[in-house]
Design a protein around this motif. Structure first.
Motif, PDB file in Angstrom:
ATOM      1  N   ASN A 113      16.542  85.532  50.633  1.00 42.81           N
ATOM      2  CA  ASN A 113      16.874  84.351  49.840  1.00 42.81           C
ATOM      3  C   ASN A 113      18.213  83.765  50.251  1.00 42.81           C
ATOM      4  O   ASN A 113      18.406  82.545  50.227  1.00 42.81           O
ATOM      5  N   GLY A 114      19.153  84.618  50.632  1.00 44.48           N
ATOM      6  CA  GLY A 114      20.447  84.126  51.105  1.00 44.48           C
ATOM      7  C   GLY A 114      20.298  83.263  52.343  1.00 44.48           C
ATOM      8  O   GLY A 114      20.935  82.203  52.468  1.00 44.48           O
ATOM      9  N   ILE A 115      19.461  83.691  53.272  1.00 46.44           N
ATOM     10  CA  ILE A 115      19.194  82.904  54.476  1.00 46.44           C
ATOM     11  C   ILE A 115      18.568  81.566  54.107  1.00 46.44           C
ATOM     12  O   ILE A 115      18.945  80.507  54.632  1.00 46.44           O
ATOM     13  N   ARG A 116      17.610  81.606  53.182  1.00 44.43           N
ATOM     14  CA  ARG A 116      16.966  80.365  52.740  1.00 44.43           C
ATOM     15  C   ARG A 116      17.981  79.403  52.143  1.00 44.43           C
ATOM     16  O   ARG A 116      17.968  78.202  52.453  1.00 44.43           O
ATOM     17  N   LEU A 148      25.040  69.825  53.578  1.00 41.97           N
ATOM     18  CA  LEU A 148      26.153  70.536  52.973  1.00 41.97           C
ATOM     19  C   LEU A 148      26.748  71.544  53.953  1.00 41.97           C
ATOM     20  O   LEU A 148      26.029  72.165  54.736  1.00 41.97           O
ATOM     21  N   LYS A 149      28.054  71.722  53.884  1.00 40.01           N
ATOM     22  CA  LYS A 149      28.716  72.763  54.653  1.00 40.01           C
ATOM     23  C   LYS A 149      28.448  74.114  53.979  1.00 40.01           C
ATOM     24  O   LYS A 149      28.106  74.166  52.792  1.00 40.01           O
ATOM     25  N   ARG A 201      20.202  77.840  54.902  1.00 40.51           N
ATOM     26  CA  ARG A 201      19.464  76.868  55.720  1.00 40.51           C
ATOM     27  C   ARG A 201      19.131  75.606  54.920  1.00 40.51           C
ATOM     28  O   ARG A 201      19.214  74.492  55.449  1.00 40.51           O
ATOM     29  N   ASP A 202      18.753  75.779  53.666  1.00 35.40           N
ATOM     30  CA  ASP A 202      18.460  74.613  52.828  1.00 35.40           C
ATOM     31  C   ASP A 202      19.713  73.769  52.606  1.00 35.40           C
ATOM     32  O   ASP A 202      19.647  72.539  52.584  1.00 35.40           O
ATOM     33  N   ALA A 203      20.847  74.435  52.432  1.00 33.03           N
ATOM     34  CA  ALA A 203      22.104  73.694  52.268  1.00 33.03           C
ATOM     35  C   ALA A 203      22.376  72.831  53.496  1.00 33.03           C
ATOM     36  O   ALA A 203      22.737  71.644  53.376  1.00 33.03           O
TER      37      ALA A 203
END
Length: 331
Positions: free
Chosen positions: A263-266, A276-277, A269-271
């Motif tokens: 979920n952290g990777i998602r 977004l930075k 990547r979504d940011a």
């Protein structure tokens, strides 16, 4: 069949860890291990009271996880299904998932970042955080911890003394500074006045200055601010990125809040997809948790993985630091 164990440790801190909403001189973290009798993997759980997490809650939920069929897990899909069923708190979910992924990585003889399909982390230059302290203590703190070696400093502040703390740090250093207010301001106009006072300073960004639910105020602040505004408490394991991009310039993703590597990777990547930075941050964690977070550094613009520096007699020694950059020291 795999076996799961949990151990808790009360970690003594090297100094008083004070932010705008609380302070402490110890941290109570928990450590999980999954093993098949030959290979094993470990993960860290750093409960955060801001989200209602306590060591006792973690232990109770871990017991429920065991009773729900943890020993029968045979794949990462099995684990994800069980975690979705048990609905445990995010820090425990990360500890469990990371332990299992570390175990699978050993089976496949892969670095964790490669197992996750990520590039090897290259630049791992971390910020170093100064907690809130008395003005007269800053010079000694800066010199004692040799903070000149870090590319970035992160300065914890509150609405009462933020300007004075920054002014004192500036007597010592021209380093780039990340301002972290931990939701301290509630008056957006007063916050804007503060930002105007420091607008000529070398500030990288200002992190979560208002409470997470001040959505309209953040939209207004983004239009008025001289600096990038980053979200921290406004993003946990879920994020409404169409809304967040109207309020912020970037996000601080923490694995203990995201509930796991996947979920952290998602989230990172979504940011990026929403313009977004990104930064990867941490709680007060040992080098086990920090070494886990390093695996995702190829996805981030900034790194704030200094939580293990705060711990006295850090127990794992999985990370070494040189000139502010972090390296795996696993043999």
């Amino acid at each position: 069949m795999v076996t799961w164990t949990i151990e808790d440790k009360v970690l003594k801190l090297r100094y008083n860890w004070k932010i705008s909403r609380n302070e402490s001189v110890t941290k109570h973290n928990l450590f999980l291990t999954v093993s098949d009798g030959i290979r094993s993997g470990s993960g860290e759980v750093a409960p955060n009271i801001r989200y209602g997490e306590t060591p006792q809650l973690v232990k109770d939920q871990f017991d429920f996880f065991l009773k729900s069929g943890a020993t029968a897990i045979k794949s990462l899909d099995d684990l994800q299904n069980l975690l979705n069923f048990t609905r445990i708190c995010n820090s425990l979910r990360f500890g469990i998932e990371s332990a299992y992924i570390h175990y699978l990585s050993k089976i496949q003889n892969l670095p964790v970042y490669a197992f996750l399909g990520l590039d090897e982390p290259r630049d791992t230059s971390t910020a170093y955080t100064l907690p809130i302290m008395q003005i007269g203590e800053i010079q000694a703190f800066y010199k004692h911890h040799q903070l000149e070696r870090f590319k970035y400093l992160k300065l914890k502040i509150n609405s009462e003394n933020g300007f004075d703390l920054l002014k004192e740090v500036r007597k010592l250093s021209g380093q780039s500074i990340m301002i972290d207010a931990n939701e301290s301001w509630e008056d957006v106009e007063e916050l804007i006045k503060f930002l105007e006072k420091i607008k000529k300073d070398n500030i990288v960004f200002v992190e979560q200055p208002l409470p997470f639910n001040f959505e309209e105020e953040y939209k207004y602040l983004k239009l008025k601010s001289s600096f990038d505004i980053f979200a921290d408490e406004s993003i946990t394991d879920k994020a409404d990125f169409p809304k967040l991009k109207e309020q912020f310039h970037g996000i601080n993703m923490k694995l203990m809040k995201s509930g796991g590597y996947l979920n952290g990777i998602r989230l990172l990547r979504d940011a990026k997809r929403h313009g977004l930075k990104t930064m990867i941050g941490c709680m007060v964690e040992t080098s086990l948790g920090i070494s886990s977070a390093i695996n995702l550094c190829s996805l981030t613009d900034y790194i704030d993985l200094d939580g293990f520096f705060v711990i006295d007699n850090e127990p794992f020694n999985l990370i070494t630091e040189k000139k502010g950059q972090l390296f795996y020291s696993i043999t």
